[in-house]
Enzyme design. Sequence first.
Site, PDB file in Angstrom:
ATOM      1  N   GLU A 111     -34.885  48.241  83.324  1.00  0.00           N
ATOM      2  CA  GLU A 111     -35.875  48.665  82.520  1.00  0.00           C
ATOM      3  C   GLU A 111     -36.143  47.126  81.947  1.00  0.00           C
ATOM      4  O   GLU A 111     -35.114  46.441  82.148  1.00  0.00           O
ATOM      5  CB  GLU A 111     -34.656  49.297  81.765  1.00  0.00           C
ATOM      6  N   PHE A 112     -37.221  47.454  80.687  1.00  0.00           N
ATOM      7  CA  PHE A 112     -37.777  45.843  80.707  1.00  0.00           C
ATOM      8  C   PHE A 112     -38.185  45.414  79.459  1.00  0.00           C
ATOM      9  O   PHE A 112     -38.364  44.614  78.563  1.00  0.00           O
ATOM     10  CB  PHE A 112     -39.548  45.639  81.426  1.00  0.00           C
ATOM     11  N   LEU A 113     -37.644  46.849  78.326  1.00  0.00           N
ATOM     12  CA  LEU A 113     -37.404  47.323  76.735  1.00  0.00           C
ATOM     13  C   LEU A 113     -36.601  46.131  76.476  1.00  0.00           C
ATOM     14  O   LEU A 113     -35.828  45.107  77.331  1.00  0.00           O
ATOM     15  CB  LEU A 113     -37.463  47.731  76.552  1.00  0.00           C
TER      16      LEU A 113
ATOM     17  N   ALA B  80     -37.134  38.297  86.603  1.00  0.00           N
ATOM     18  CA  ALA B  80     -38.354  38.630  85.156  1.00  0.00           C
ATOM     19  C   ALA B  80     -37.031  37.959  83.889  1.00  0.00           C
ATOM     20  O   ALA B  80     -37.672  36.765  83.502  1.00  0.00           O
ATOM     21  CB  ALA B  80     -38.233  40.023  84.698  1.00  0.00           C
ATOM     22  N   ASN B  81     -35.894  38.393  83.962  1.00  0.00           N
ATOM     23  CA  ASN B  81     -35.222  37.774  82.502  1.00  0.00           C
ATOM     24  C   ASN B  81     -34.784  36.121  82.827  1.00  0.00           C
ATOM     25  O   ASN B  81     -35.141  35.614  81.602  1.00  0.00           O
ATOM     26  CB  ASN B  81     -33.617  38.254  82.217  1.00  0.00           C
TER      27      ASN B  81
ATOM     28  N   PHE C  88     -37.139  34.389  84.406  1.00  0.00           N
ATOM     29  CA  PHE C  88     -38.459  33.513  84.287  1.00  0.00           C
ATOM     30  C   PHE C  88     -38.413  33.407  82.575  1.00  0.00           C
ATOM     31  O   PHE C  88     -38.730  32.292  82.282  1.00  0.00           O
ATOM     32  CB  PHE C  88     -39.268  34.017  84.763  1.00  0.00           C
TER      33      PHE C  88
ATOM     34  N   CYS D 252     -28.231  39.937  77.439  1.00  0.00           N
ATOM     35  CA  CYS D 252     -28.655  39.799  78.748  1.00  0.00           C
ATOM     36  C   CYS D 252     -29.200  38.687  79.631  1.00  0.00           C
ATOM     37  O   CYS D 252     -28.722  38.554  80.832  1.00  0.00           O
ATOM     38  CB  CYS D 252     -29.900  41.152  78.839  1.00  0.00           C
TER      39      CYS D 252
ATOM     40  N   LYS E 299     -32.427  37.841  67.065  1.00  0.00           N
ATOM     41  CA  LYS E 299     -33.848  37.627  66.969  1.00  0.00           C
ATOM     42  C   LYS E 299     -34.106  38.898  65.539  1.00  0.00           C
ATOM     43  O   LYS E 299     -33.156  39.436  65.042  1.00  0.00           O
ATOM     44  CB  LYS E 299     -34.829  38.397  67.880  1.00  0.00           C
TER      45      LYS E 299
ATOM     46  N   ARG F 291     -36.579  27.981  62.964  1.00  0.00           N
ATOM     47  CA  ARG F 291     -37.730  28.725  63.863  1.00  0.00           C
ATOM     48  C   ARG F 291     -38.813  28.681  63.467  1.00  0.00           C
ATOM     49  O   ARG F 291     -39.321  29.675  63.471  1.00  0.00           O
ATOM     50  CB  ARG F 291     -36.987  30.243  62.981  1.00  0.00           C
TER      51      ARG F 291
HETATM   52  P1  NAD Z   1     -24.599  49.315  75.593  1.00  0.00           P
HETATM   53  O1  NAD Z   1     -23.796  49.019  75.691  1.00  0.00           O
HETATM   54  O2  NAD Z   1     -25.381  49.933  74.913  1.00  0.00           O
HETATM   55  O3  NAD Z   1     -24.483  51.144  76.836  1.00  0.00           O
HETATM   56  C1  NAD Z   1     -24.437  51.450  77.597  1.00  0.00           C
HETATM   57  C2  NAD Z   1     -23.176  52.658  77.367  1.00  0.00           C
HETATM   58  O4  NAD Z   1     -22.801  53.447  78.537  1.00  0.00           O
HETATM   59  C3  NAD Z   1     -21.597  52.606  76.370  1.00  0.00           C
HETATM   60  O5  NAD Z   1     -22.249  53.459  75.479  1.00  0.00           O
HETATM   61  C4  NAD Z   1     -20.765  53.322  77.181  1.00  0.00           C
HETATM   62  O6  NAD Z   1     -19.208  53.803  76.614  1.00  0.00           O
HETATM   63  C5  NAD Z   1     -21.382  53.884  78.255  1.00  0.00           C
HETATM   64  N1  NAD Z   1     -20.053  54.055  79.359  1.00  0.00           N
HETATM   65  C6  NAD Z   1     -20.248  52.747  81.067  1.00  0.00           C
HETATM   66  N2  NAD Z   1     -19.205  53.822  81.327  1.00  0.00           N
HETATM   67  C7  NAD Z   1     -19.521  55.042  81.671  1.00  0.00           C
HETATM   68  C8  NAD Z   1     -18.531  56.259  82.630  1.00  0.00           C
HETATM   69  N3  NAD Z   1     -18.448  55.979  83.217  1.00  0.00           N
HETATM   70  N4  NAD Z   1     -19.472  57.438  81.752  1.00  0.00           N
HETATM   71  C9  NAD Z   1     -19.804  57.920  80.455  1.00  0.00           C
HETATM   72  N5  NAD Z   1     -20.721  56.465  79.470  1.00  0.00           N
HETATM   73  C10 NAD Z   1     -19.919  54.918  79.920  1.00  0.00           C
HETATM   74  O7  NAD Z   1     -25.272  48.664  76.930  1.00  0.00           O
HETATM   75  P2  NAD Z   1     -27.278  48.892  76.598  1.00  0.00           P
HETATM   76  O8  NAD Z   1     -27.516  47.922  76.015  1.00  0.00           O
HETATM   77  O9  NAD Z   1     -27.756  50.233  76.622  1.00  0.00           O
HETATM   78  O10 NAD Z   1     -27.236  48.524  78.449  1.00  0.00           O
HETATM   79  C11 NAD Z   1     -26.715  49.161  79.624  1.00  0.00           C
HETATM   80  C12 NAD Z   1     -27.854  47.795  80.977  1.00  0.00           C
HETATM   81  O11 NAD Z   1     -29.092  48.415  80.476  1.00  0.00           O
HETATM   82  C13 NAD Z   1     -27.576  46.853  80.919  1.00  0.00           C
HETATM   83  O12 NAD Z   1     -27.062  47.520  82.581  1.00  0.00           O
HETATM   84  C14 NAD Z   1     -28.024  45.831  80.417  1.00  0.00           C
HETATM   85  O13 NAD Z   1     -28.493  44.544  81.025  1.00  0.00           O
HETATM   86  C15 NAD Z   1     -29.126  46.989  81.198  1.00  0.00           C
HETATM   87  N6  NAD Z   1     -30.620  46.204  80.170  1.00  0.00           N
HETATM   88  C16 NAD Z   1     -30.577  45.594  78.457  1.00  0.00           C
HETATM   89  C17 NAD Z   1     -31.130  46.117  77.488  1.00  0.00           C
HETATM   90  C18 NAD Z   1     -31.180  45.783  75.758  1.00  0.00           C
HETATM   91  O14 NAD Z   1     -32.489  44.954  75.222  1.00  0.00           O
HETATM   92  N7  NAD Z   1     -29.958  45.840  75.769  1.00  0.00           N
HETATM   93  C19 NAD Z   1     -32.610  45.934  78.599  1.00  0.00           C
HETATM   94  C20 NAD Z   1     -33.108  46.105  79.734  1.00  0.00           C
HETATM   95  C21 NAD Z   1     -31.645  45.708  80.369  1.00  0.00           C
HETATM   96  C1  UGA Z   2     -35.046  40.330  76.526  1.00  0.00           C
HETATM   97  C2  UGA Z   2     -36.691  40.408  78.072  1.00  0.00           C
HETATM   98  O1  UGA Z   2     -37.717  40.170  76.712  1.00  0.00           O
HETATM   99  C3  UGA Z   2     -36.516  41.944  78.286  1.00  0.00           C
HETATM  100  O2  UGA Z   2     -37.994  42.460  78.609  1.00  0.00           O
HETATM  101  C4  UGA Z   2     -35.153  42.515  79.072  1.00  0.00           C
HETATM  102  O3  UGA Z   2     -35.328  44.191  79.555  1.00  0.00           O
HETATM  103  C5  UGA Z   2     -33.689  42.407  77.774  1.00  0.00           C
HETATM  104  O4  UGA Z   2     -34.043  40.819  77.269  1.00  0.00           O
HETATM  105  C6  UGA Z   2     -32.736  42.649  78.750  1.00  0.00           C
HETATM  106  O5  UGA Z   2     -32.452  42.855  80.212  1.00  0.00           O
HETATM  107  O6  UGA Z   2     -32.404  42.996  77.721  1.00  0.00           O
HETATM  108  P1  UGA Z   2     -34.469  41.249  74.511  1.00  0.00           P
HETATM  109  O7  UGA Z   2     -32.858  39.804  74.433  1.00  0.00           O
HETATM  110  O8  UGA Z   2     -34.102  41.831  73.753  1.00  0.00           O
HETATM  111  O9  UGA Z   2     -34.936  41.183  75.716  1.00  0.00           O
HETATM  112  O10 UGA Z   2     -35.246  40.062  73.361  1.00  0.00           O
HETATM  113  P2  UGA Z   2     -36.034  38.791  73.255  1.00  0.00           P
HETATM  114  O11 UGA Z   2     -37.429  39.245  73.163  1.00  0.00           O
HETATM  115  O12 UGA Z   2     -36.896  38.872  75.009  1.00  0.00           O
HETATM  116  O13 UGA Z   2     -35.682  38.105  73.112  1.00  0.00           O
HETATM  117  C7  UGA Z   2     -34.466  37.011  73.526  1.00  0.00           C
HETATM  118  C8  UGA Z   2     -34.264  35.800  72.613  1.00  0.00           C
HETATM  119  O14 UGA Z   2     -34.729  34.962  73.113  1.00  0.00           O
HETATM  120  C9  UGA Z   2     -33.644  35.593  71.428  1.00  0.00           C
HETATM  121  O15 UGA Z   2     -32.664  35.209  70.953  1.00  0.00           O
HETATM  122  C10 UGA Z   2     -35.641  35.295  70.383  1.00  0.00           C
HETATM  123  O16 UGA Z   2     -35.178  34.420  69.489  1.00  0.00           O
HETATM  124  C11 UGA Z   2     -35.203  33.878  71.743  1.00  0.00           C
HETATM  125  N1  UGA Z   2     -37.140  33.505  71.794  1.00  0.00           N
HETATM  126  C12 UGA Z   2     -38.326  34.458  72.721  1.00  0.00           C
HETATM  127  C13 UGA Z   2     -37.057  32.702  71.642  1.00  0.00           C
HETATM  128  O17 UGA Z   2     -36.260  31.806  71.442  1.00  0.00           O
HETATM  129  N2  UGA Z   2     -38.323  32.087  71.851  1.00  0.00           N
HETATM  130  C14 UGA Z   2     -39.462  32.999  72.259  1.00  0.00           C
HETATM  131  O18 UGA Z   2     -40.992  32.297  72.775  1.00  0.00           O
HETATM  132  C15 UGA Z   2     -39.393  33.800  72.183  1.00  0.00           C
END
Ligand code: NAD
Ligand code: UGA
Length: 471
Positions: A171-173, A229-230, A232, A282, A345, A449
Amino acid sequence: MNKQQIKICCIGAGYVGGPTMAVIADKCKNLIIKVVDINQKRIDDWNNEDLSCLPVFEPGLAEIVGRTRNKNLFFTSKIEESIMESDIVFMSVNTPIKQKGIGAGKASDLRWVESSARQIASASVGHTIVVEKSTLPVKTAYTIKNILNSYSNNESGKTPKKTFSVLSNPEFLAEGTAINDLLFPDRVLIGGDNTKAINLLRDIYLNWVPAEKIISTNLWSSELSKLTANAFLAQRISSINSISAVCEVTGADIHEVSKAVGTDTRIGAKFLHPGPGFGGSCFKKDILNLVYLCNYYGLDQVANFWEEVVKINDWQKDRIYKIIVEKLFGNLANKKLSILGFAFKANTNDTRESPAISICADLINEGAKLVIHDPKVDEESIIGDIKNYLRNKNLPFYDCGLEFEKDIYNSVEESDAIIILTEWEDYSNLNWQKISRSMRKPGWVFDTRNIIQIEKVKSSGLNIWCLGVGI
Ligand code: NAD
Ligand code: UGA
């Protein structure tokens, strides 16, 4: 498999699982989706009738959950039952950095991935497509397959054999823009070696994502692409932050440099905003995971290259704290500092790895009294974050060093300095004349900022320091 009847289970109702499944449910009315979690409170919160109380805040999310919940999207703690009836199971569980043992501080802690693989292996029936949604080290699919197949091989022969296909679909959100990122992704990445399974997942995304944006790769390329991606993105931030320091000593202006560099279409303008260092759950963990992987394969030079991105990030936070101390005559004892913003952020209440944590903790350790304002972050999280940071450094924490204020103007009264750490909209247009009148003199404003109007602050009689400008 009949498309009309596809059932999905998502293990993990967190920041990724909840919003991602809500969008899939909204776009694919023919699917039945169950999002499960071991955390009962999280499930209860997702089922809260009041949509403003969902456990994840994202613009647009509540509306989508309102349209789909209990129609084709269900949040439940019945994990086994949900897996048993599903054709596709997404793993969207947490993958933090390992705290102890081999790889501590760098490698991913895969205990939640392994436990969900075991849950799937034990509860599934017939053929199940298992999709890695979590961000994982390269080759994790191998471990998952191993666990799944060990259950499938143990079949007694009385029931039909369990079979599995494993796909990687990272996931890239980004937080704050999650719904938009899910609705209009730059790309959807599907890694795997089973064409039928890849096509089934592809067909789901095709309901709203243009075909040319769906990329298929092998499993390892997909897992590595997410980490890369992260890495970079974080590397761009460390690059511009390193140049912000050069600007401050040479008289160059980081905004002018960033614009001049970013207008080159080969470089691009995004992710070149200087700041107090990247935060969020992340970037740091994913780079360190990449570093661990490189070291594991003996690629120490590659590991060192990426580790430097994290080191520069820590240095940026440290140098900001030191500049503040230096400008305030090298002494913070009995001084009141107003902190504007604690989230990593704007537009999120998330403080994980926020640069505000170390900067505030280091200022407290210098003897300063902090008054913290943030529109979304609660006091408990801030106290917990600062306490943890100080504990890890074996430094004491005194409650008296910390106060909270919900009104910005009250928070700056009698203060010696204002430090802007998060780019909340509320901070960009303040009444500096009014603020200046209520501060102790000489008063300082530190803008990490670059969101305030410099001239307005100067004409109010306050001193100002802006990141990458240095005035
Ligand atoms: P999170 O901690 O918010 O959610 C994970 C959930 O999984 C928790 O609620 C936990 O209780 C549950 N869980 C763990 N083990 C379990 C099991 N065995 N059965 C049922 N539930 C279980 O984490 P998140 O932020 O959603 O991130 C999840 C993954 O996605 C991570 O690998 C993270 O790196 C990746 N990711 C996160 C983001 C982001 O912006 N948060 C973006 C892209 C990718
Ligand atoms: C980041 C990536 O942008 C997502 O694509 C990825 O899916 C996600 O990590 C993940 O794997 O968890 P996120 O951490 O939610 O998303 O937010 P960003 O917008 O990337 O900001 C990250 C940090 O960088 C923040 O502290 C922000 O303030 C800082 N930032 C961002 C800067 O200082 N300068 C910039 O130009 C951009």
